[in-house]
Design an enzyme around this catalytic site. Structure first.
Site, PDB file in Angstrom:
ATOM      1  N   TYR A 138     -22.014   7.386   5.094  1.00  0.00           N
ATOM      2  CA  TYR A 138     -20.617   6.433   4.177  1.00  0.00           C
ATOM      3  C   TYR A 138     -20.756   4.830   5.135  1.00  0.00           C
ATOM      4  O   TYR A 138     -20.444   3.976   4.888  1.00  0.00           O
ATOM      5  CB  TYR A 138     -19.937   6.703   3.509  1.00  0.00           C
ATOM      6  CG  TYR A 138     -19.064   7.383   2.286  1.00  0.00           C
ATOM      7  CD1 TYR A 138     -20.223   7.990   1.728  1.00  0.00           C
ATOM      8  CD2 TYR A 138     -18.088   7.979   2.567  1.00  0.00           C
ATOM      9  CE1 TYR A 138     -20.888   8.914   0.537  1.00  0.00           C
ATOM     10  CE2 TYR A 138     -17.799   9.440   1.640  1.00  0.00           C
ATOM     11  CZ  TYR A 138     -19.019   9.950   0.581  1.00  0.00           C
ATOM     12  OH  TYR A 138     -19.041  10.711  -0.214  1.00  0.00           O
ATOM     13  N   ASP A 218     -22.641  23.712   0.418  1.00  0.00           N
ATOM     14  CA  ASP A 218     -23.151  24.430  -1.272  1.00  0.00           C
ATOM     15  C   ASP A 218     -21.777  26.179  -1.234  1.00  0.00           C
ATOM     16  O   ASP A 218     -21.367  26.190  -2.213  1.00  0.00           O
ATOM     17  CB  ASP A 218     -24.129  24.557  -1.606  1.00  0.00           C
ATOM     18  CG  ASP A 218     -25.386  25.503  -0.719  1.00  0.00           C
ATOM     19  OD1 ASP A 218     -24.674  25.223   0.881  1.00  0.00           O
ATOM     20  OD2 ASP A 218     -25.496  25.409  -0.372  1.00  0.00           O
ATOM     21  N   ASP A 242     -15.223  14.498   1.061  1.00  0.00           N
ATOM     22  CA  ASP A 242     -14.916  13.388  -0.278  1.00  0.00           C
ATOM     23  C   ASP A 242     -14.684  14.547  -1.026  1.00  0.00           C
ATOM     24  O   ASP A 242     -13.632  14.493  -2.360  1.00  0.00           O
ATOM     25  CB  ASP A 242     -16.031  12.349  -0.409  1.00  0.00           C
ATOM     26  CG  ASP A 242     -15.409  11.089  -1.750  1.00  0.00           C
ATOM     27  OD1 ASP A 242     -14.086  11.540  -2.282  1.00  0.00           O
ATOM     28  OD2 ASP A 242     -16.569  10.126  -1.123  1.00  0.00           O
ATOM     29  N   ASP A 246     -11.538  16.596  -3.742  1.00  0.00           N
ATOM     30  CA  ASP A 246     -11.181  16.008  -4.975  1.00  0.00           C
ATOM     31  C   ASP A 246     -11.603  17.242  -5.411  1.00  0.00           C
ATOM     32  O   ASP A 246     -10.447  17.789  -6.860  1.00  0.00           O
ATOM     33  CB  ASP A 246     -12.067  15.369  -5.477  1.00  0.00           C
ATOM     34  CG  ASP A 246     -11.988  14.127  -5.831  1.00  0.00           C
ATOM     35  OD1 ASP A 246     -11.148  13.593  -4.823  1.00  0.00           O
ATOM     36  OD2 ASP A 246     -12.194  13.115  -6.438  1.00  0.00           O
TER      37      ASP A 246
END
Ligand code: NAD
Length: 358
Positions: A138, A218, A242, A246
């Protein structure tokens, strides 16, 4: 010691939920001093700047920050985009205050277990995601152009020092819990992940009171749905964090319950932090007394734990929240048959009342 807390309510339901967080903090620690300041769209409306200099100065001289939420449809088209509330206030605050560690607990509260999308006890989680917040893809140099509009490049960069300092935060968190850290990377593919894993191995060797293990991103995403109870502290880089935070938070059932801390400041062992609910400004329910203040109240508990080093006071707030939920009080987002529908303020009052009861 008299601590000063900056209170940045912001937009939409932000001021409504932060008021209840302040109420809980005052109930548990009457010596705290609070200073309110403008931020976000509210600040833009008044001053033309979503993060006025006065607000930034107040944050810098405070011991911690309680933050509500910023943004809303009215502000989505402000030009230049750097003056929009999310970029111009929240991201700028993270940068200005060097808030490099995002700590997000995800807990299913027993009285709300049915709200988890996972069936029955499978939805029981009590974990913390520690996410590196100011590095990685990012913040790498984005491609300056897309070749023929068909190719694009983003670069992911991590330094050993960045990995070490976030690992130290995870160690701190793990030492308040089960002394176990699962470090998540993609070391079978990415060079940054290989550096991440080597660095974590060195840290693990030097801190043998905490048990470290590695998991590929994963596999971690899959394990979180298969058996979330296996995790205690998950440590990971910016983008993986991130996504995982969530995913973990949704297992608990409602956005209105999830607190967070962004820690940093001048030291690599941060005590300074910005504490905010995970949710946004919820313009659809703003001003109606329908917002769930629990995420903000639990963020206040994190402030006590991480910035003021008062675990006992933090636990008292968490127990008061559990008590209120067990008593059947519910805001609209978590309402169910046979529970009592209350407003934002009524729920906050009930938590504060419990905190002030002997
Ligand atoms: P949101 O989190 O504000 O709302 C999503 C949904 O969840 C809405 O239906 C809302 O009513 C509900 N909800 C959120 N918090 C709740 C609470 N405490 N109690 C009950 N229900 C709650 O996300 P959004 O709608 O995508 O964004 C709204 C605005 O907030 C946007 O401008 C966005 O950019 C901004 N935002 C800000 C932050 C922040 O300040 N940290 C974070 C996310 C979004």
């Amino acid at each position: 010691m008299a601590y000063t807390i900056a209170v940045l309510g912001g937009d939409g339901i932000g001021p409504e939920v932060t008021a209840e967080a302040v109420k809980a903090l005052s109930a548990v620690k009457p010596t705290l001093q609070f200073s309110d300041a403008l931020v976000g769209g509210a600040a833009y409306d008044e001053t033309g700047n979503p993060l006025p200099d006065d607000t930034l100065a107040l944050c810098k001289k405070s011991d911690a920050i309680i933050f509500g939420a910023v943004g809303g449809p009215r502000y989505d088209h402000i030009q230049p985009p750097s003056l929009r509330p999310e970029t111009g206030a929240l991201l700028r605050l993270r940068q200005e205050l060097n808030l490099f560690a995002n700590v997000r607990p995800a807990i299913t509260w027993k009285p709300l277990l049915h709200a988890s999308p996972l069936k029955g006890d499978r939805g029981r989680v009590d974990l913390v995601v520690v996410r590196e917040l100011t590095g990685g893809i990012y913040f790498g140099k984005p491609s300056e152009r897309r070749d023929n509009g068909t190719t694009a490049v983003d670069t992911c960069i991590y330094s050993k020092a960045e990995i070490e300092r976030i690992a130290k935060v995870a160690l701190k968190v793990a030492r308040t819990r089960k002394h176990e850290i699962v470090s998540v990377d993609k070391a079978n593919v990415l060079e940054t992940s290989r550096l991440w894993r080597e660095t974590i191995d060195e840290i693990a060797a030097a801190n043998q009171d905490v048990k470290f293990s590695h998991l590929l991103i994963d596999n971690c995403a899959m394990q979180l749905v298969r058996d979330p109870a296996q995790f205690d502290v998950i440590l990971t880089e910016n983008m993986f964090g991130d996504i995982l935070s969530d995913e973990a938070s949704m297992i608990t059932g409602s956005l209105g319950l999830l607190p967070s801390a962004s820690l940093g400041g001048d030291s690599d062992e941060p005590e300074f932090g910005l504490y905010e609910p995970v949710h946004g400004s919820a313009p659809d329910i703003a001003g109606q007394g329908r917002a769930n203040p629990i995420a903000a109240i639990l963020s206040a508990a994190m402030l006590l734990r991480y910035s003021l080093k008062d675990d006992k006071a933090a636990e008292r707030i968490e127990l008061a929240v559990e008590h209120v939920l067990e008593a059947g009080l519910r805001t609209a987002d978590i309402f169910e048959k046979n529970s009592k529908l209350v407003t934002t303020k009524e729920l906050g009052d009930a938590v504060a009342f419990k905190l002030m009861s002997p």
